[in-house]
Design a protein around this motif. Structure first.
Motif, short mmCIF file in Angstrom:
data_model
loop_
_atom_site.label_atom_id
_atom_site.label_comp_id
_atom_site.label_asym_id
_atom_site.label_seq_id
_atom_site.Cartn_x
_atom_site.Cartn_y
_atom_site.Cartn_z
N ARG A 1 -1.59 6.49 1.55
CA ARG A 1 -2.74 5.74 1.06
C ARG A 1 -2.34 4.37 0.53
O ARG A 1 -3.04 3.38 0.75
N VAL A 2 -1.20 4.31 -0.18
CA VAL A 2 -0.71 3.02 -0.67
C VAL A 2 -0.37 2.10 0.49
O VAL A 2 -0.66 0.89 0.47
N THR A 3 0.25 2.66 1.54
CA THR A 3 0.59 1.86 2.73
C THR A 3 -0.67 1.29 3.37
O THR A 3 -0.72 0.10 3.74
N ASP A 4 -1.71 2.11 3.51
CA ASP A 4 -2.97 1.65 4.09
C ASP A 4 -3.60 0.57 3.20
O ASP A 4 -4.15 -0.43 3.71
N LEU A 5 -3.52 0.77 1.89
CA LEU A 5 -4.10 -0.22 0.96
C LEU A 5 -3.37 -1.55 1.06
O LEU A 5 -4.00 -2.62 1.07
N CYS A 6 -2.02 -1.49 1.16
CA CYS A 6 -1.24 -2.73 1.30
C CYS A 6 -1.61 -3.47 2.58
O CYS A 6 -1.72 -4.71 2.60
N LYS A 7 -1.81 -2.73 3.68
CA LYS A 7 -2.18 -3.37 4.95
C LYS A 7 -3.52 -4.09 4.82
O LYS A 7 -3.67 -5.22 5.32
N GLU A 8 -4.47 -3.46 4.19
CA GLU A 8 -5.79 -4.08 4.04
C GLU A 8 -5.72 -5.32 3.18
O GLU A 8 -6.37 -6.34 3.48
N ILE A 9 -4.94 -5.28 2.10
CA ILE A 9 -4.80 -6.45 1.23
C ILE A 9 -4.13 -7.59 1.98
O ILE A 9 -4.54 -8.76 1.89
N ASN A 10 -3.09 -7.26 2.75
CA ASN A 10 -2.40 -8.30 3.52
C ASN A 10 -3.32 -8.90 4.59
O ASN A 10 -3.24 -10.09 4.89
N ASN A 11 -4.19 -8.08 5.18
CA ASN A 11 -5.15 -8.59 6.17
C ASN A 11 -6.14 -9.56 5.54
O ASN A 11 -6.68 -10.45 6.22
N LEU A 12 -6.38 -9.40 4.23
CA LEU A 12 -7.29 -10.30 3.52
C LEU A 12 -6.58 -11.54 2.98
O LEU A 12 -7.20 -12.35 2.28
#
Length: 269
Positions: free
Chosen positions: A219-230
């Motif tokens: 879940r943390v990995t997915d959250l980091c990806k979304e933040i980086n995409n933003l």
């Protein structure tokens, strides 16, 4: 009667690649001889000629090395391969197309009257040296591994191995174990102790903890990806590798230091 004997002989060819011809099977397979003697003794037993029935079963044991109580109920195409040392109790029930190997015991666990021995449904296979004990049921198509001791029911098409017998994990459980092993190796744990079917409560707790850590990590990995995409810049550095061995080495070193202090302590000072 002759049609049943022919059926028994033909069934051997399906389960023993060493069988070459019908005449050889007829003369040299004590498992078949024991079954044929049992059919006689069982009919005598049902007709209340119990002493004569026991005489036939005892003679069969002397001749074949296989002991089948005349009260046991046996289905069609029952095959005992090799056979020496097989014991089948008086309230055992055996279905069709069942196979036993040498040294198998279908025994009881109490002296109380009534149903005391196992029930084997159709197409069951019991490996050499296995002990199946008590009024339990091995479901249709079930298997028991060699030298196992089974005292609980085995579901249809399942395999029980070990002492006491445990059900071999199905595909879903094996996939879960493989997943845990990968995560355990990542975090430095010895994966053999964290399988989903482990009987050790501590190992089960560790397994649950690893599952939880893996889920949070994902879940943390997915959250980091979304933040980086933003447009953010997080999780760019890898987490330090966790090695359980390092903690063990530190603990061993600390224990040696404590032993050294104890050894150097002079109580007369």
């Amino acid at each position: 009667m002759f049609s049943r004997i022919k059926e028994d002989i033909n069934s051997v060819f399906d389960r023993d690649p060493a069988a070459r011809n019908s005449f050889e099977v007829l003369l040299n397979y004590p498992g078949l001889h024991a079954v044929w003697f049992h059919r006689i003794s069982h009919k005598l037993w049902k007709a209340n000629w119990k002493l004569l029935a026991r005489f036939f079963s005892t003679f069969s044991r002397w001749l074949t090395g296989i002991e089948i109580h005349p009260g046991a109920t046996i289905g069609r195409r029952f095959f005992i391969d090799h056979g020496m040392g097989v014991v089948i109790g008086g309230t055992a029930e055996i279905g069709d197309d069942v196979t036993l190997y040498q040294g198998v015991t279908l025994g009881g666990t109490s002296w109380k009257a009534g149903k005391r021995h196992p029930t084997l449904e159709d197409n069951v296979v019991i490996g050499a040296g296995a002990q199946v004990l008590g009024p339990i049921t091995i479901g249709k198509g079930g298997k028991v591994g060699s030298n196992s001791v089974v005292v609980k029911d085995v579901p249809a098409n399942a395999t029980a191995v070990g002492i006491p017998g445990k059900i071999v994990p199905d595909k879903k459980v094996r996939e879960e174990n493989d997943k845990r092993e990968q995560v355990a190796q990542k975090y430095g744990f010895d994966a053999y102790a964290v399988s989903a079917d482990s009987p050790d409560p501590v190992a089960k707790a560790i397994g649950r903890l690893i599952d939880h850590v893996h889920l949070m990590d994902s879940r943390v990995t997915d959250l980091c990806k979304e933040i980086n995409n933003l447009g953010g810049d997080v999780c760019s550095k890898d987490l330090p590798e966790l090695r359980v061995g390092e903690f063990v080495e530190d603990e061993i070193a600390a224990a040696k230091r404590r032993e050294s202090k104890v050894a150097s302590f002079d109580p007369e000072i």
